[in-house]
Design an enzyme around this catalytic site. Structure first.
Site, PDB file in Angstrom:
ATOM      1  N   GLY A 209       1.847  12.478  42.309  1.00  0.00           N
ATOM      2  CA  GLY A 209       1.464  11.332  43.125  1.00  0.00           C
ATOM      3  C   GLY A 209       2.356  10.129  42.867  1.00  0.00           C
ATOM      4  O   GLY A 209       3.439  10.241  42.299  1.00  0.00           O
ATOM      5  N   ILE A 210       1.845   8.986  43.277  1.00  0.00           N
ATOM      6  CA  ILE A 210       2.603   7.749  43.191  1.00  0.00           C
ATOM      7  C   ILE A 210       2.237   7.014  41.916  1.00  0.00           C
ATOM      8  O   ILE A 210       1.111   7.101  41.459  1.00  0.00           O
ATOM      9  CB  ILE A 210       2.268   6.886  44.432  1.00  0.00           C
ATOM     10  CG1 ILE A 210       2.924   7.530  45.655  1.00  0.00           C
ATOM     11  CG2 ILE A 210       2.684   5.454  44.286  1.00  0.00           C
ATOM     12  CD1 ILE A 210       2.674   6.786  46.938  1.00  0.00           C
ATOM     13  N   GLY A 211       3.184   6.297  41.331  1.00  0.00           N
ATOM     14  CA  GLY A 211       2.888   5.477  40.155  1.00  0.00           C
ATOM     15  C   GLY A 211       3.736   5.903  38.966  1.00  0.00           C
ATOM     16  O   GLY A 211       4.594   6.783  39.073  1.00  0.00           O
ATOM     17  N   ALA A 212       3.489   5.256  37.827  1.00  0.00           N
ATOM     18  CA  ALA A 212       4.335   5.481  36.648  1.00  0.00           C
ATOM     19  C   ALA A 212       3.971   6.766  35.910  1.00  0.00           C
ATOM     20  O   ALA A 212       4.788   7.320  35.173  1.00  0.00           O
ATOM     21  CB  ALA A 212       4.191   4.291  35.703  1.00  0.00           C
ATOM     22  N   ILE A 213       2.752   7.253  36.104  1.00  0.00           N
ATOM     23  CA  ILE A 213       2.306   8.403  35.308  1.00  0.00           C
ATOM     24  C   ILE A 213       3.076   9.695  35.620  1.00  0.00           C
ATOM     25  O   ILE A 213       3.436  10.422  34.693  1.00  0.00           O
ATOM     26  CB  ILE A 213       0.784   8.566  35.436  1.00  0.00           C
ATOM     27  CG1 ILE A 213       0.131   7.417  34.649  1.00  0.00           C
ATOM     28  CG2 ILE A 213       0.298   9.911  34.936  1.00  0.00           C
ATOM     29  CD1 ILE A 213      -1.349   7.315  34.773  1.00  0.00           C
ATOM     30  N   GLU A 232       3.984  15.656  48.164  1.00  0.00           N
ATOM     31  CA  GLU A 232       4.213  14.691  49.244  1.00  0.00           C
ATOM     32  C   GLU A 232       5.524  13.951  48.980  1.00  0.00           C
ATOM     33  O   GLU A 232       6.304  13.702  49.877  1.00  0.00           O
ATOM     34  CB  GLU A 232       3.047  13.715  49.269  1.00  0.00           C
ATOM     35  CG  GLU A 232       3.127  12.637  50.295  1.00  0.00           C
ATOM     36  CD  GLU A 232       1.904  11.749  50.159  1.00  0.00           C
ATOM     37  OE1 GLU A 232       0.781  12.286  50.251  1.00  0.00           O
ATOM     38  OE2 GLU A 232       2.061  10.543  49.944  1.00  0.00           O
TER      39      GLU A 232
HETATM   40  N1  COA Z   1      -9.314  -3.555  37.700  1.00  0.00           N
HETATM   41  C1  COA Z   1      -8.448  -4.564  37.860  1.00  0.00           C
HETATM   42  N2  COA Z   1      -7.101  -4.376  38.024  1.00  0.00           N
HETATM   43  C2  COA Z   1      -6.658  -3.115  38.007  1.00  0.00           C
HETATM   44  C3  COA Z   1      -7.514  -2.014  37.837  1.00  0.00           C
HETATM   45  C4  COA Z   1      -8.903  -2.266  37.675  1.00  0.00           C
HETATM   46  N3  COA Z   1      -9.755  -1.262  37.514  1.00  0.00           N
HETATM   47  N4  COA Z   1      -6.783  -0.882  37.847  1.00  0.00           N
HETATM   48  C5  COA Z   1      -5.510  -1.251  38.025  1.00  0.00           C
HETATM   49  N5  COA Z   1      -5.424  -2.592  38.120  1.00  0.00           N
HETATM   50  C6  COA Z   1      -4.203  -3.367  38.322  1.00  0.00           C
HETATM   51  C7  COA Z   1      -3.198  -3.051  37.227  1.00  0.00           C
HETATM   52  O1  COA Z   1      -3.359  -3.917  36.115  1.00  0.00           O
HETATM   53  C8  COA Z   1      -1.893  -3.286  37.940  1.00  0.00           C
HETATM   54  O2  COA Z   1      -1.654  -4.693  38.021  1.00  0.00           O
HETATM   55  P1  COA Z   1      -0.189  -5.296  37.783  1.00  0.00           P
HETATM   56  O3  COA Z   1       0.645  -4.715  38.871  1.00  0.00           O
HETATM   57  O4  COA Z   1      -0.419  -6.766  37.893  1.00  0.00           O
HETATM   58  O5  COA Z   1       0.199  -4.830  36.413  1.00  0.00           O
HETATM   59  C9  COA Z   1      -2.174  -2.819  39.358  1.00  0.00           C
HETATM   60  O6  COA Z   1      -3.591  -2.895  39.509  1.00  0.00           O
HETATM   61  C10 COA Z   1      -1.709  -1.396  39.632  1.00  0.00           C
HETATM   62  O7  COA Z   1      -2.279  -0.502  38.720  1.00  0.00           O
HETATM   63  P2  COA Z   1      -1.448   0.756  38.181  1.00  0.00           P
HETATM   64  O8  COA Z   1      -2.394   1.640  37.480  1.00  0.00           O
HETATM   65  O9  COA Z   1      -0.235   0.276  37.446  1.00  0.00           O
HETATM   66  O10 COA Z   1      -0.987   1.426  39.527  1.00  0.00           O
HETATM   67  P3  COA Z   1       0.068   2.594  39.758  1.00  0.00           P
HETATM   68  O11 COA Z   1       1.312   1.990  40.250  1.00  0.00           O
HETATM   69  O12 COA Z   1       0.138   3.541  38.595  1.00  0.00           O
HETATM   70  O13 COA Z   1      -0.621   3.347  40.989  1.00  0.00           O
HETATM   71  C11 COA Z   1      -2.541   4.043  42.240  1.00  0.00           C
HETATM   72  C12 COA Z   1      -1.908   3.891  40.855  1.00  0.00           C
HETATM   73  C13 COA Z   1      -3.913   4.677  42.056  1.00  0.00           C
HETATM   74  C14 COA Z   1      -2.683   2.706  42.943  1.00  0.00           C
HETATM   75  C15 COA Z   1      -1.630   4.988  43.080  1.00  0.00           C
HETATM   76  O14 COA Z   1      -1.522   6.232  42.442  1.00  0.00           O
HETATM   77  C16 COA Z   1      -2.164   5.191  44.484  1.00  0.00           C
HETATM   78  O15 COA Z   1      -1.901   4.408  45.364  1.00  0.00           O
HETATM   79  N6  COA Z   1      -2.922   6.296  44.719  1.00  0.00           N
HETATM   80  C17 COA Z   1      -3.529   6.586  46.008  1.00  0.00           C
HETATM   81  C18 COA Z   1      -2.657   7.445  46.862  1.00  0.00           C
HETATM   82  C19 COA Z   1      -2.321   8.769  46.217  1.00  0.00           C
HETATM   83  O16 COA Z   1      -2.917   9.187  45.244  1.00  0.00           O
HETATM   84  N7  COA Z   1      -1.369   9.466  46.746  1.00  0.00           N
HETATM   85  C20 COA Z   1      -1.030  10.760  46.170  1.00  0.00           C
HETATM   86  C21 COA Z   1      -0.043  11.531  46.938  1.00  0.00           C
HETATM   87  S1  COA Z   1       1.562  10.749  46.854  1.00  0.00           S
END
Ligand code: COA
Length: 468
Positions: A209-213, A232
């Site tokens: 998926g999307i993100g740093a993990i 994707e």
């Molecule tokens: N409460 C408050 N803030 C939160 C939070 C929570 N529970 N969870 C995350 N945040 C904040 C983080 O601190 C971070 O803030 P920053 O940018 O100021 O540091 C921001 O939200 C993003 O969080 P992060 O965990 O770093 O996001 P990510 O870039 O790893 O992406 C998703 C994670 C879930 C947003 C991303 O995977 C996504 O959009 N998923 C949905 C779509 C998908 O899964 N597609 C898959 C096929 S490609």
């Protein structure tokens, strides 16, 4: 018949009331967007159907309300403020379904598509480059196609070809694509990567998926053999494993030997890897994200992330409370596909906490106050307004830096116990207390021990609020 012209002339094709599709991410056709916005005063009610645009998005400026309006199935950094202010609209939809919505008889029928392609080859075919996704359908269905023809667009293979005669207006242009650099994973992400890697066997097919993990997961897979990719999207982390001979696709059930995805986001080095590379096929999301295709892969592993999860396993991956953060994307497409695949493993991997700058108002039901600027992502109940991206019945594996919980088949009480065990230690006690208050857990004392639902014996630690 193709008209070769400059951007200013090409965008004259757009009329008031039209819906215009913009190819997104690394391929975002910025010069066409700028030329269109320069015509803003003379256009009314133009809907821009966007797909995670990179670079400037001048059409979201408040001065263009009534002239341009965004509809997007995935909110990125550039359009987030406009969406949350109400000047742009988010449409929750599985990415697998977006191509269907673009058909001439469907609700998102397109008048004009703005795209960026490689120059025509000797047979006259241009390539859609790193972004085939829903753009394939947009090009097939749009009444008119306007293209930047840029020699720096990699000639990707797969469903990526558009004959030059399909371009109504073509603009010769040479400039860099929008590149995305890599960020080294932090300790938490590396730890999550190690736990997820423990669920991935030799020969598995991966969706990332999307993100740093995802990058952290890939870094933990250097000793695996014959991994495959059906995703994707992918980014630079995949390239490292191809170069090490870890990703070969040799055991993929279908598309054997091929890396299959619908779009690619990353560096110039990655774009060069895509160029004319028969190992990579970029295909429509109607193919990559179709759970009917995903479920065919033996040992399919889908790895996605989340912003928040409640103690029963409901997943919010797209909003922070009421604030829209991203979108549904392909999360459910892939988690469901992997769940149905032979030996499949749907995984949600998330850090146990998030950084917050916001002090807790403390007036939301069951809200856990932050500890040293961190909030727990595992929460008693989702923040009011948070969108459920994946239902709790779809969730199997959940991974944080503290371990792995397997929720399939567990009762609500067992889910709460399993998720509390992988929450950050400083939040476990308040989570447990909330679980009692929500009647997810039941305790009673007998024989000097505290007993929980399901017969699990709790240690001698005092249960907060225990009145016995
Ligand atoms: N409460 C408050 N803030 C939160 C939070 C929570 N529970 N969870 C995350 N945040 C904040 C983080 O601190 C971070 O803030 P920053 O940018 O100021 O540091 C921001 O939200 C993003 O969080 P992060 O965990 O770093 O996001 P990510 O870039 O790893 O992406 C998703 C994670 C879930 C947003 C991303 O995977 C996504 O959009 N998923 C949905 C779509 C998908 O899964 N597609 C898959 C096929 S490609």
């Amino acid at each position: 018949m193709t008209t070769w012209c400059d951007a200013k002339t090409a965008v004259q094709v757009v009329a008031s009331g039209n819906r215009v599709y913009l190819q997104g991410m690394c391929s975002t056709p910025t010069p066409l967007i700028e030329a269109l916005v320069a015509r803003g005063e003379e256009l009314l009610d133009v809907e821009l159907l966007t797909a995670l645009p990179f670079g400037p998005v001048p059409y979201t400026d408040p001065r263009w309300v009534g002239h341009f309006h965004v509809r997007t199935p995935f909110v990125g950094a550039s359009e987030r403020e406009a969406v949350n202010a109400g000047r742009a609209s988010y449409a929750p939809v599985f990415l697998s379904y977006v191509p269907t919505l673009l058909a001439p008889d469907a609700p998102w029928r397109i008048d004009v598509a703005f795209i960026q392609v490689s120059p025509p080859d000797k047979q006259g075919y241009c390539s859609l480059g790193p972004s085939v996704d829903a753009t394939r359908a947009a090009v097939d269905y749009a009444r008119q196609v306007v293209a930047l023809v840029n020699p720096r667009v990699p000639r990707t293979l797969g469903d990526s070809f558009v004959h030059v005669s399909r371009l109504d207006f073509a603009v010769q242009w040479e400039g860099p694509l929008h590149e995305v650099g890599r960020q080294a994973p932090d300790q938490t992400q590396l730890e999550i990567g190690r736990h997820v890697a423990g669920l991935i066997e030799d020969g598995a097919t991966l969706q990332l998926g999307i993100g740093a993990i995802p990058d952290a997961v890939l870094q933990a897979l250097t000793d695996r053999r014959d991994l495959g990719i059906h995703s994707e999207m992918f980014s630079d982390g995949v390239l490292d494993l191809v170069e090490r001979g870890v990703i070969t696709g040799a055991r993929k059930t279908i598309d054997r030997g091929k890396i299959v995805a619908s779009f690619v986001v990353g560096s110039r080095r990655l774009m060069d890897f895509l160029d004319d590379n028969p190992m990579v096929e970029l295909r429509s999301t109607a193919y990559t994200n179709d759970s009917k295709n995903i479920r065919q892969f033996d040992h399919m592993v889908a790895i996605n992330s989340a912003l928040q999860m409640d103690l029963t396993g409901q997943v919010c991956a797209e909003s922070i409370g009421t604030a829209q953060y991203s979108g549904v994307g392909g999360q459910m497409d892939f988690l469901r596909g992997a769940a149905l695949a032979p030996h499949g493993r749907p995984i949600l991997a998330l850090p146990s906490t998030a950084h917050t700058t916001k002090a807790s108002a403390g007036n939301m039901p069951f809200e856990l106050p932050p500890v040293e600027g961190q909030v727990s992502r595992i929460v008693p109940i989702l923040t009011p307004g948070a969108a459920v991206t994946t239902t709790r019945a779809h969730v199997h594996y959940v991974v944080t830096e503290y371990g792995t919980a397997m929720l399939l088949g567990l009762s609500l009480a067992e889910r709460a116990r399993s998720l509390i065990a992988i929450a950050a230690p400083q939040f476990r006690e308040p989570l447990e207390r909330a679980a009692y208050d929500l009647h997810l857990l039941y305790r009673h004392c007998w024989g000097g021990f505290r007993w929980l639902t399901g017969g699990t014996r709790l240690t001698q630690r005092t249960c907060p609020g225990d009145g016995d």
